[in-house]
Design a protein around this motif. Sequence first.
Motif, PDB file in Angstrom:
ATOM      1  N   GLY A 191       0.755  -1.238  -0.096  1.00  0.00           N
ATOM      2  CA  GLY A 191       0.114   0.059   0.118  1.00  0.00           C
ATOM      3  C   GLY A 191       0.844   1.326  -0.009  1.00  0.00           C
ATOM      4  O   GLY A 191       0.365   2.365   0.396  1.00  0.00           O
ATOM      5  N   ILE A 192       2.153   1.137  -0.398  1.00  0.00           N
ATOM      6  CA  ILE A 192       3.010   2.260  -0.489  1.00  0.00           C
ATOM      7  C   ILE A 192       3.395   2.524  -1.740  1.00  0.00           C
ATOM      8  O   ILE A 192       3.995   1.539  -2.553  1.00  0.00           O
ATOM      9  CB  ILE A 192       4.088   2.122   0.537  1.00  0.00           C
ATOM     10  CG1 ILE A 192       3.611   2.407   2.008  1.00  0.00           C
ATOM     11  CG2 ILE A 192       5.223   3.301   0.312  1.00  0.00           C
ATOM     12  CD1 ILE A 192       4.639   2.074   2.984  1.00  0.00           C
ATOM     13  N   ILE A 193       3.688   3.829  -2.433  1.00  0.00           N
ATOM     14  CA  ILE A 193       4.155   4.012  -3.652  1.00  0.00           C
ATOM     15  C   ILE A 193       5.588   4.605  -3.503  1.00  0.00           C
ATOM     16  O   ILE A 193       5.793   5.378  -2.656  1.00  0.00           O
ATOM     17  CB  ILE A 193       3.386   4.928  -4.532  1.00  0.00           C
ATOM     18  CG1 ILE A 193       1.964   4.484  -4.998  1.00  0.00           C
ATOM     19  CG2 ILE A 193       4.255   5.790  -5.499  1.00  0.00           C
ATOM     20  CD1 ILE A 193       1.059   5.354  -5.611  1.00  0.00           C
ATOM     21  N   LEU A 194       6.594   3.928  -4.130  1.00  0.00           N
ATOM     22  CA  LEU A 194       7.967   4.235  -4.170  1.00  0.00           C
ATOM     23  C   LEU A 194       8.079   5.168  -5.191  1.00  0.00           C
ATOM     24  O   LEU A 194       8.407   4.921  -6.373  1.00  0.00           O
ATOM     25  CB  LEU A 194       8.986   3.078  -4.208  1.00  0.00           C
ATOM     26  CG  LEU A 194      10.431   3.393  -4.462  1.00  0.00           C
ATOM     27  CD1 LEU A 194      10.711   4.189  -3.304  1.00  0.00           C
ATOM     28  CD2 LEU A 194      11.116   2.239  -4.611  1.00  0.00           C
ATOM     29  N   ALA A 195       8.138   6.601  -4.957  1.00  0.00           N
ATOM     30  CA  ALA A 195       7.959   7.452  -6.324  1.00  0.00           C
ATOM     31  C   ALA A 195       9.348   7.649  -6.720  1.00  0.00           C
ATOM     32  O   ALA A 195       9.394   7.601  -7.883  1.00  0.00           O
ATOM     33  CB  ALA A 195       7.598   8.936  -5.530  1.00  0.00           C
ATOM     34  N   ASP A 196      10.389   7.660  -5.938  1.00  0.00           N
ATOM     35  CA  ASP A 196      11.882   7.688  -6.559  1.00  0.00           C
ATOM     36  C   ASP A 196      12.750   7.347  -5.154  1.00  0.00           C
ATOM     37  O   ASP A 196      12.535   7.063  -4.088  1.00  0.00           O
ATOM     38  CB  ASP A 196      12.223   9.186  -6.917  1.00  0.00           C
ATOM     39  CG  ASP A 196      12.259   9.979  -5.886  1.00  0.00           C
ATOM     40  OD1 ASP A 196      12.365  10.012  -4.715  1.00  0.00           O
ATOM     41  OD2 ASP A 196      11.609  11.250  -6.294  1.00  0.00           O
ATOM     42  N   THR A 197      13.938   6.898  -5.695  1.00  0.00           N
ATOM     43  CA  THR A 197      15.088   6.563  -4.690  1.00  0.00           C
ATOM     44  C   THR A 197      16.423   6.683  -5.069  1.00  0.00           C
ATOM     45  O   THR A 197      16.558   6.653  -6.283  1.00  0.00           O
ATOM     46  CB  THR A 197      14.805   4.728  -4.426  1.00  0.00           C
ATOM     47  OG1 THR A 197      15.637   4.852  -3.031  1.00  0.00           O
ATOM     48  CG2 THR A 197      15.390   4.217  -5.316  1.00  0.00           C
ATOM     49  N   LYS A 198      17.258   7.233  -4.192  1.00  0.00           N
ATOM     50  CA  LYS A 198      18.885   7.211  -4.430  1.00  0.00           C
ATOM     51  C   LYS A 198      19.554   6.305  -3.969  1.00  0.00           C
ATOM     52  O   LYS A 198      19.392   5.885  -2.650  1.00  0.00           O
ATOM     53  CB  LYS A 198      19.174   8.722  -4.030  1.00  0.00           C
ATOM     54  CG  LYS A 198      19.457   9.194  -2.865  1.00  0.00           C
ATOM     55  CD  LYS A 198      19.669  10.441  -2.547  1.00  0.00           C
ATOM     56  CE  LYS A 198      19.630  10.881  -1.052  1.00  0.00           C
ATOM     57  NZ  LYS A 198      20.082  12.330  -0.745  1.00  0.00           N
TER      58      LYS A 198
END
Length: 290
Positions: A191-198
């Motif tokens: 139920g979580i969106i990973l929008a971006d990551t570094k």
Amino acid sequence: MSQYENLGLPLIHAGKVRELYALDDPGKLLMVATDNISAYDFVLEPAVPGKGIVLTQLSLWWFGQLADLIDNHLISTDVPAAVAGRAMITERLDMVPIEAVARGYLTGSGWIEYQDSGTVCGVQLPAGLHDGSRLAEPIFTPARKAELGEHDENISFEQMCAEIGDDLGAKLRDATLSIYRRAEQITRERGIILADTKLEFGLRADGTLVLADEVLTPDSSRFWDAREWEHGRLASFDKQYLRDWLAHDSDWDRSGSVPPPPLPPHIVEKTRERYLLAFQRLTGDELVLN
């Protein structure tokens, strides 16, 4: 200046959030996650109690989820009692001087650039997107690492390859997108969106690319509530809450030279709650902090 002088170990590097210590084995490091929190290239006061434990424990969980995709730098969690829970013993690597960023959604600095040019780090995107739009395919948007206190600089894939070589550049891109795709699927199931990551990577002496530092934490990623996103709202499980307070409610002038004001107690507590909730939603376990 080390926050953990009582360890009796040589301090190699103190960053915004992490401290690295030398061990007797020259091939190993002790990496400690402090409770410091940073935004807009400033370390803020006061710290967020227990935050370093959340980052370390969540990184350890993610290393397990990604173990079949790529090697990571973890050797052991058998660390001194003074830093138990917030530290790990890791390989000493030749770190690649690039922040490897994967974006599956348009937001943050990417949204700002898109409004001006229709691109993100040289990647052309379709017209008509908005803040929070899901991209047709995730994109790799590297940044050149800056010295402490300076801004990381977004660069194109071609610029990155000119600096680190075509072969390493391609490996960095492919590994970053592979990790993002796996993680995006895992977070969406929860139920979580990973929008971006570094991400950060290092090289072993034999040239093997290794995932290092922290991974997929609220410090290094944008996590949104999936149900809220479906209704057009970007409800975050990361430090965006703190950024929003600094940008809109603190009366701090980001364009000036004066450091940010101290964080009010309620901002510290709400930020802490969001980090703990992210851990619980992702791992299914509750992390109890003293």
